[in-house]
Write an enzyme that holds these catalytic residues in place. Structure first.
Site, PDB file in Angstrom:
ATOM      1  CE1 TYR A 145      -7.465 -17.180  13.786  1.00  0.00           C
ATOM      2  CE2 TYR A 145      -5.711 -17.732  15.325  1.00  0.00           C
ATOM      3  CZ  TYR A 145      -6.419 -18.004  14.169  1.00  0.00           C
ATOM      4  OH  TYR A 145      -6.091 -19.104  13.401  1.00  0.00           O
ATOM      5  CG  ASP A 146      -5.607 -15.991  21.040  1.00  0.00           C
ATOM      6  OD1 ASP A 146      -5.349 -16.000  19.826  1.00  0.00           O
ATOM      7  OD2 ASP A 146      -4.776 -15.681  21.909  1.00  0.00           O
ATOM      8  CB  VAL A 187       7.861 -16.053  12.122  1.00  0.00           C
ATOM      9  CG1 VAL A 187       7.502 -17.519  12.131  1.00  0.00           C
ATOM     10  CG2 VAL A 187       9.337 -15.868  12.325  1.00  0.00           C
ATOM     11  CB  VAL A 188       7.612 -19.036   7.545  1.00  0.00           C
ATOM     12  CG1 VAL A 188       8.167 -19.574   6.224  1.00  0.00           C
ATOM     13  CG2 VAL A 188       7.905 -20.028   8.669  1.00  0.00           C
ATOM     14  CB  SER A 189       5.354 -15.044   4.900  1.00  0.00           C
ATOM     15  OG  SER A 189       4.675 -14.623   6.061  1.00  0.00           O
ATOM     16  CG  ASN A 190       6.988 -10.902   8.619  1.00  0.00           C
ATOM     17  OD1 ASN A 190       6.208 -10.648   7.724  1.00  0.00           O
ATOM     18  ND2 ASN A 190       6.890 -10.373   9.824  1.00  0.00           N
ATOM     19  N   GLY A 207      14.649 -13.587  20.394  1.00  0.00           N
ATOM     20  CA  GLY A 207      14.918 -14.607  19.391  1.00  0.00           C
ATOM     21  C   GLY A 207      15.012 -16.014  19.934  1.00  0.00           C
TER      22      GLY A 207
END
Length: 311
Positions: A145-146, A187-190, A207
């Site tokens: 991807y990167d 992260v948000v959907s998870n 974290g």
């Protein structure tokens, strides 16, 4: 002036919101998607619009169509999806860019590349300005991807220099909102899905790593403003929210907003996962008169309501 606009990846999270916005602005929209990560459900409500056209197509193959502008969004964008078939991910970024640039050259269309903050890799500079060249592992599990996106930027600039193509390059930072895939690993959907299901919220690492989160409506506004800038300004330009949050802060905010009983648990950080990610958006402010307006709490509320209806 009404334009005929092609959106590749138009059935995806960002693409479907972009199609909506362009139709609202009065344009004709051709949505192209192969449904690898996109979904017809995201654009079903648009099918009744006579100005909307849907084509099932893989951008790694040439496309012959007449359009005025192209937004090239086609590519899986979450680690779960782009690592599932890494060779195809690279082909989508590179062959897809070549095919869409070739189309733009043939029909003399203006073309925008949806690039990514991942071109900066695990950055040594914080926040990241567009002048920073990045720190990317070319052989890691995220490289498909990167490096695919970095190569796509190279192709865009070389088509501009060699063929005088009118291009725009946007580097997208973390974006969230309705129509995110529930299982995309972001992260948000998870966190939202885990909180709504009462499961432990999984944080990778300690974290304390940070991200900045831009609500989808703000990002789409940035896309449209970039496409409509003077031909002399081609980017790249960062589009994202410079408000920075740790993963622990995000998890606690989502637990609060969902009134969840979920607990936070920690796992090892994946290979090459960036410790910090925050855009410098001074260029976007100057050239696009753009900056995000939706606060994280407001955007999360809308996203949580969406996920309540799909899980």
């Amino acid at each position: 002036m009404i334009k005929r606009i092609l959106v590749t990846g138009g059935a995806g999270f960002l693409g479907s919101h972009l199609c909506e916005r362009l139709l609202t602005d009065g344009h004709e929209v051709v949505c192209v998607d192969n449904y690898f990560t996109g979904s017809k459900k995201n654009i079903t409500h648009l099918l009744r619009n006579p100005s909307f056209e849907l084509i099932r197509h893989d951008v790694t193959f040439p496309l012959y169509i007449e359009v005025d502008e192209i937004y090239n969004l086609a590519c899986p964008a979450s680690p779960v999806h782009y690592q599932y078939d890494p060779v195809q991910t690279t082909k989508t970024s590179v062959h897809g860019a070549i095919n869409m640039l070739g189309l733009a050259k043939r029909v003399k269309a203006k073309i925008l590349q949806a690039s990514t903050s991942e071109v900066y890799g695990d950055p040594e500079v914080h926040p990241q300005p567009e002048s920073y060249w990045g720190r990317v592992n070319p052989i890691g599990i995220r490289s498909c991807y990167d490096e695919g996106k970095r190569c796509a930027e190279t192709l865009f600039f070389d088509y501009h220099r060699q063929h005088h193509l009118e291009i725009k390059v946007a580097r997208i930072f973390n974006t969230y909102g309705p129509r995110m895939h529930p299982n995309d690993g972001r992260v948000v959907s998870n966190f939202i899905v885990q909180a709504l299901q009462g499961k432990d919220i999984t944080i990778f690492g300690d974290g304390r790593q940070t991200r900045s989160f831009c609500y989808v409506d703000d990002l789409i506004n940035g896309f449209v403003r970039l496409m409509n800038t003077d031909p002399e300004f081609i980017g790249p330009v960062n589009l994202g929210n410079p408000c920075e949050f740790t993963m622990i802060e995000l998890a606690n905010k989502i637990i609060e907003l969902t009134d969840s009983k979920s607990k936070v648990t920690f796992k090892n950080l994946p290979q090459d996962d960036p410790k910090q990610r925050k855009p410098n958006i001074e260029l976007a402010k100057e050239k696009l008169d753009w900056e995000p307006t939706v606060k994280l709490e407001d955007g999360l509320q809308k996203t949580i309501e969406y996920f309540k209806g799909v899980i």
